[in-house]
Design an enzyme around this catalytic site. Sequence first.
Site, mmCIF file in Angstrom:
data_model
loop_
_atom_site.group_PDB
_atom_site.id
_atom_site.type_symbol
_atom_site.label_atom_id
_atom_site.label_comp_id
_atom_site.label_asym_id
_atom_site.label_seq_id
_atom_site.Cartn_x
_atom_site.Cartn_y
_atom_site.Cartn_z
ATOM 1 N N HIS A 30 0.878 -1.348 -0.043
ATOM 2 C CA HIS A 30 -0.142 -0.080 0.040
ATOM 3 C C HIS A 30 0.851 1.292 -0.042
ATOM 4 O O HIS A 30 2.076 1.235 0.528
ATOM 5 C CB HIS A 30 -1.006 -0.054 1.226
ATOM 6 N N GLU B 264 -4.208 2.130 -7.063
ATOM 7 C CA GLU B 264 -4.418 3.077 -6.220
ATOM 8 C C GLU B 264 -3.533 4.404 -6.429
ATOM 9 O O GLU B 264 -2.612 4.583 -6.124
ATOM 10 C CB GLU B 264 -4.419 2.730 -4.756
#
Length: 248
Positions: A101, A170
């Site tokens: 992430h 993302e």
Amino acid sequence: MKKLLIIGNWKMNKTYDEARDFINAFSNAYALNGAKISENIEYGIAPSFTNMSLFNKELLEKTNINLVAQNINENRSGAFTGEISAQMLKSINAKYVIVGHSERRQNYRETNKIVNQKAKAAIENGLIPIICVGESLEEYEAGKTKAVIKKQIKQSLEALDLSKIVVAYEPIWAIGTGKVATAEVAQQICKFIRSITSKDLIIQYGGSVSPSNIENLMKQEDIDGALVGGASLEVDSFFELITFNALK
């Protein structure tokens, strides 16, 4: 109808009591309206490590929700204070784990090599890694999105079995900002990711996904799901996300 994977990432939110309240409310919502969840929707929650025990086997079976981890250590065991191994997560019925992430990459200096090692550890222990990639606002505005993504994909996915992973695109500039890539832009990048990986790869989009935009995003040919942050923290909005395609 294609399968869709919708995962809620709670990040560092919710105390034990707050998480328990969410689970109780979700269980009630599922009992009343679970039939509205389409068979093509798979869904899960990534709580903090302290709240994972609340997602027990009975709950997972009763509500069809999947337990997801937010991070793992690449090592199997040993003197790694504060870390959690893939083996430990598997033992409490976790199915997926988020690796790479942007918040981990930026705040904890996780490199593509480390992300790759974590993904390998996950696969070796029967977990499915959700490998995150994405560009910064500066890189986006400079037209470097594809170059950045290509490097992340090449190094983070090196020697991995693509049938055993998920990739989440993302864009960093859209995470927690309220800004969202248009469905067309998200589709363009997800299509690019598919072109340099596999036609069968599961590709999620993440970045300010909400009940108001999920339907348009999920209509895109190369988007196979969503990695959701803030909108997964409340039962009502999370339930809206996983029932977005319910018969009206």
